[in-house]
Scaffold this motif. Sequence first.
Motif, PDB file in Angstrom:
ATOM      1  N   ASP A 194       0.854  -1.193   0.000  1.00 33.62           N
ATOM      2  CA  ASP A 194       0.000   0.000   0.000  1.00 33.62           C
ATOM      3  C   ASP A 194       0.889   1.242   0.000  1.00 33.62           C
ATOM      4  OD1 ASP A 194      -2.261   1.537  -0.005  1.00 33.62           O
ATOM      5  OD2 ASP A 194      -2.676   1.316   2.136  1.00 33.62           O
ATOM      6  N   LEU A 195       0.332   2.342  -0.499  1.00 32.73           N
ATOM      7  CA  LEU A 195       1.040   3.611  -0.378  1.00 32.73           C
ATOM      8  C   LEU A 195       0.989   4.081   1.066  1.00 32.73           C
ATOM      9  CD1 LEU A 195      -0.296   5.460  -3.553  1.00 32.73           C
ATOM     10  CD2 LEU A 195       1.951   4.423  -3.239  1.00 32.73           C
ATOM     11  N   ALA A 196       1.953   4.914   1.424  1.00 35.89           N
ATOM     12  CA  ALA A 196       2.011   5.406   2.793  1.00 35.89           C
ATOM     13  C   ALA A 196       0.911   6.437   3.043  1.00 35.89           C
ATOM     14  CB  ALA A 196       3.381   6.036   3.062  1.00 35.89           C
ATOM     15  N   VAL A 197       0.190   6.247   4.141  1.00 36.75           N
ATOM     16  CA  VAL A 197      -0.667   7.329   4.648  1.00 36.75           C
ATOM     17  C   VAL A 197       0.252   8.406   5.222  1.00 36.75           C
ATOM     18  CG1 VAL A 197      -2.418   7.936   6.348  1.00 36.75           C
ATOM     19  CG2 VAL A 197      -2.564   5.757   5.125  1.00 36.75           C
ATOM     20  N   VAL A 198       1.262   7.953   5.936  1.00 40.14           N
ATOM     21  CA  VAL A 198       2.359   8.799   6.418  1.00 40.14           C
ATOM     22  C   VAL A 198       3.611   7.926   6.485  1.00 40.14           C
ATOM     23  CG1 VAL A 198       3.297  10.167   8.319  1.00 40.14           C
ATOM     24  CG2 VAL A 198       0.860  10.276   7.817  1.00 40.14           C
ATOM     25  N   GLY A 199       4.753   8.470   6.080  1.00 38.90           N
ATOM     26  CA  GLY A 199       6.032   7.797   6.250  1.00 38.90           C
ATOM     27  C   GLY A 199       6.995   8.733   6.966  1.00 38.90           C
ATOM     28  N   ILE A 214      14.780  14.579  10.661  1.00 36.02           N
ATOM     29  CA  ILE A 214      13.478  13.967  10.414  1.00 36.02           C
ATOM     30  C   ILE A 214      13.011  14.354   9.014  1.00 36.02           C
ATOM     31  CG2 ILE A 214      11.033  13.919  11.087  1.00 36.02           C
ATOM     32  CD1 ILE A 214      12.576  12.641  13.206  1.00 36.02           C
ATOM     33  N   ALA A 215      12.473  13.401   8.255  1.00 36.74           N
ATOM     34  CA  ALA A 215      11.841  13.697   6.972  1.00 36.74           C
ATOM     35  C   ALA A 215      10.605  12.807   6.832  1.00 36.74           C
ATOM     36  CB  ALA A 215      12.805  13.450   5.811  1.00 36.74           C
ATOM     37  N   LEU A 216       9.624  13.321   6.095  1.00 38.55           N
ATOM     38  CA  LEU A 216       8.351  12.612   6.001  1.00 38.55           C
ATOM     39  C   LEU A 216       7.854  12.544   4.559  1.00 38.55           C
ATOM     40  CD1 LEU A 216       8.125  14.774   8.668  1.00 38.55           C
ATOM     41  CD2 LEU A 216       6.256  13.196   9.136  1.00 38.55           C
ATOM     42  N   SER A 217       6.996  11.560   4.315  1.00 38.32           N
ATOM     43  CA  SER A 217       6.284  11.471   3.037  1.00 38.32           C
ATOM     44  C   SER A 217       4.785  11.539   3.296  1.00 38.32           C
ATOM     45  CB  SER A 217       6.633  10.160   2.317  1.00 38.32           C
ATOM     46  OG  SER A 217       6.235   9.044   3.098  1.00 38.32           O
ATOM     47  N   SER A 218       4.031  11.912   2.243  1.00 36.48           N
ATOM     48  CA  SER A 218       2.554  11.972   2.294  1.00 36.48           C
ATOM     49  C   SER A 218       2.026  13.041   3.243  1.00 36.48           C
ATOM     50  CB  SER A 218       1.955  10.605   2.686  1.00 36.48           C
ATOM     51  OG  SER A 218       2.001   9.726   1.601  1.00 36.48           O
ATOM     52  N   VAL A 219       2.792  14.073   3.483  1.00 34.12           N
ATOM     53  CA  VAL A 219       2.316  15.138   4.385  1.00 34.12           C
ATOM     54  C   VAL A 219       2.433  16.516   3.754  1.00 34.12           C
ATOM     55  CG1 VAL A 219       2.841  13.850   6.487  1.00 34.12           C
ATOM     56  CG2 VAL A 219       4.575  15.371   5.506  1.00 34.12           C
ATOM     57  N   ALA A 220       2.780  16.592   2.456  1.00 34.18           N
ATOM     58  CA  ALA A 220       2.990  17.865   1.771  1.00 34.18           C
ATOM     59  C   ALA A 220       3.052  17.571   0.271  1.00 34.18           C
ATOM     60  CB  ALA A 220       4.286  18.520   2.252  1.00 34.18           C
ATOM     61  N   PRO A 221       3.086  18.589  -0.585  1.00 35.63           N
ATOM     62  CA  PRO A 221       3.180  18.330  -2.032  1.00 35.63           C
ATOM     63  C   PRO A 221       4.449  17.588  -2.432  1.00 35.63           C
ATOM     64  CG  PRO A 221       2.423  20.562  -1.636  1.00 35.63           C
ATOM     65  CD  PRO A 221       2.830  20.015  -0.305  1.00 35.63           C
ATOM     66  N   THR A 222       5.492  17.665  -1.623  1.00 40.22           N
ATOM     67  CA  THR A 222       6.733  16.938  -1.881  1.00 40.22           C
ATOM     68  C   THR A 222       7.163  16.235  -0.604  1.00 40.22           C
ATOM     69  OG1 THR A 222       8.212  18.734  -1.201  1.00 40.22           O
ATOM     70  CG2 THR A 222       7.453  18.755  -3.501  1.00 40.22           C
ATOM     71  N   PRO A 223       8.004  15.198  -0.713  1.00 37.18           N
ATOM     72  CA  PRO A 223       8.642  14.663   0.505  1.00 37.18           C
ATOM     73  C   PRO A 223       9.346  15.807   1.223  1.00 37.18           C
ATOM     74  CG  PRO A 223       9.043  13.231  -1.376  1.00 37.18           C
ATOM     75  CD  PRO A 223       8.422  14.491  -1.934  1.00 37.18           C
ATOM     76  N   ILE A 254       4.032  20.428   8.762  1.00 42.34           N
ATOM     77  CA  ILE A 254       3.489  19.659   7.648  1.00 42.34           C
ATOM     78  C   ILE A 254       2.162  20.250   7.191  1.00 42.34           C
ATOM     79  CG2 ILE A 254       4.665  17.575   8.380  1.00 42.34           C
ATOM     80  CD1 ILE A 254       2.058  16.562   9.548  1.00 42.34           C
ATOM     81  N   SER A 255       1.770  19.909   5.954  1.00 44.85           N
ATOM     82  CA  SER A 255       0.502  20.405   5.390  1.00 44.85           C
ATOM     83  C   SER A 255      -0.136  19.299   4.558  1.00 44.85           C
ATOM     84  CB  SER A 255       0.753  21.638   4.524  1.00 44.85           C
ATOM     85  OG  SER A 255       1.728  21.352   3.519  1.00 44.85           O
ATOM     86  N   PRO A 256      -0.580  18.229   5.224  1.00 42.13           N
ATOM     87  CA  PRO A 256      -1.140  17.086   4.490  1.00 42.13           C
ATOM     88  C   PRO A 256      -2.497  17.412   3.866  1.00 42.13           C
ATOM     89  CG  PRO A 256      -1.406  16.778   6.851  1.00 42.13           C
ATOM     90  CD  PRO A 256      -0.569  18.009   6.680  1.00 42.13           C
ATOM     91  N   ILE A 257      -2.828  16.643   2.834  1.00 38.16           N
ATOM     92  CA  ILE A 257      -4.133  16.767   2.211  1.00 38.16           C
ATOM     93  C   ILE A 257      -5.037  15.657   2.732  1.00 38.16           C
ATOM     94  CG2 ILE A 257      -3.174  17.778   0.107  1.00 38.16           C
ATOM     95  CD1 ILE A 257      -3.595  14.979  -1.201  1.00 38.16           C
ATOM     96  N   ALA A 258      -6.323  15.754   2.402  1.00 37.44           N
ATOM     97  CA  ALA A 258      -7.268  14.680   2.675  1.00 37.44           C
ATOM     98  C   ALA A 258      -7.541  13.950   1.372  1.00 37.44           C
ATOM     99  CB  ALA A 258      -8.566  15.243   3.244  1.00 37.44           C
ATOM    100  N   GLY A 262      -6.596   8.941   3.798  1.00 37.28           N
ATOM    101  CA  GLY A 262      -6.658   9.534   5.129  1.00 37.28           C
ATOM    102  C   GLY A 262      -6.964  11.017   5.086  1.00 37.28           C
ATOM    103  N   GLY A 263      -7.555  11.516   6.162  1.00 31.92           N
ATOM    104  CA  GLY A 263      -7.880  12.929   6.278  1.00 31.92           C
ATOM    105  C   GLY A 263      -6.671  13.736   6.747  1.00 31.92           C
ATOM    106  N   ARG A 264      -6.790  15.050   6.643  1.00 31.60           N
ATOM    107  CA  ARG A 264      -5.708  15.944   7.053  1.00 31.60           C
ATOM    108  C   ARG A 264      -5.391  15.782   8.544  1.00 31.60           C
ATOM    109  NH1 ARG A 264      -3.326  20.964   5.996  1.00 31.60           N
ATOM    110  NH2 ARG A 264      -3.049  22.224   7.858  1.00 31.60           N
ATOM    111  N   GLU A 265      -6.439  15.790   9.373  1.00 33.72           N
ATOM    112  CA  GLU A 265      -6.223  15.687  10.822  1.00 33.72           C
ATOM    113  C   GLU A 265      -5.617  14.326  11.187  1.00 33.72           C
ATOM    114  OE1 GLU A 265      -9.015  16.567   9.366  1.00 33.72           O
ATOM    115  OE2 GLU A 265      -9.064  18.714   9.800  1.00 33.72           O
TER     116      GLU A 265
END
Length: 286
Positions: A194-199, A214-223, A254-258, A262-265
């Motif tokens: 599955d794709l990451a909801v958050v990584g 620290i670095a994250l995926s799926s929380v902004a337009p880019t890693p 971070i600025s994740p989308i819904a 998963g939702g933003r919150e």
Amino acid sequence: MPLPKFDYLRPETVEELTAILAKYGADAKLLAGGTDLLVLMRERLIRPRYVIDIKGIRDLHKLSWDEKEGLTIGATVTLNELIASEVVRESFNVLWKAASTLADPTIRNRATLVGNICNASPAADTAPALLVLDAEVEVVNANGRRIIPIRDFFTGVKRTSLKLGEFVEAVRIPKSPDGARGDYLKWGRTRGEDLAVVGVAALVANSGKEIMRIALSSVAPTPLRIFEVEEIPMGGCSPAEQISKAVSIVREKISPIADVRGGREYRTHMAGVLTKRILEGLLGVS
């Protein structure tokens, strides 16, 4: 649905490849593993006139380690080859963990690290690991080559800083700081593919200078690498306090989308949970 029609080209040298790209430009797409390209073509999201298979170029199949040059991962090195490397597993564990979570063994037998970053998905599993490792992307065109820090490589959803006629020859990772320890945690909807909801990727070290990245995926337009975490004072601050501050900063930056995953919150909450969990593991906080 069958693939749209295209002309298939298979260069055998980097020079041949750069000449083809210079000639056909935006009408051409590179094929390494094909795990993203062929899906996009089958769904008619892209329709290249020329597909250039680069797997026959020996110079792009380099996986090597050198104290001075660091780790070199060529454009056609598959994720399974990366995972099988003892150097990667022992010295770049955060990347080894991230690559091990991507898709399944069958896909990883075709998919490449370079393809994963060139696809530029915000959910790319290997991108956060490369960000905390300070990787560099070696780019080539008909006129020469240039180095792009991985932090400057992603410019938007499915967009990179590659220019027309350029391709990624390799990713280079410098030697990690002494005593470095890294990890990657992925939160998905299922335990399987599955794709990451958050990584979340993290790297810490305490030899000479204390380091926390620290670095994250799926929380902004880019890693996204959260550089503000690296400004947390280490002296006079307990590991538990450092972790608490890191979690607050991550959730703020971070600025994740819904979307369907998963939702933003929910993503914001899980980014904090995974950041806390990964740092507690690396810093030995129970």
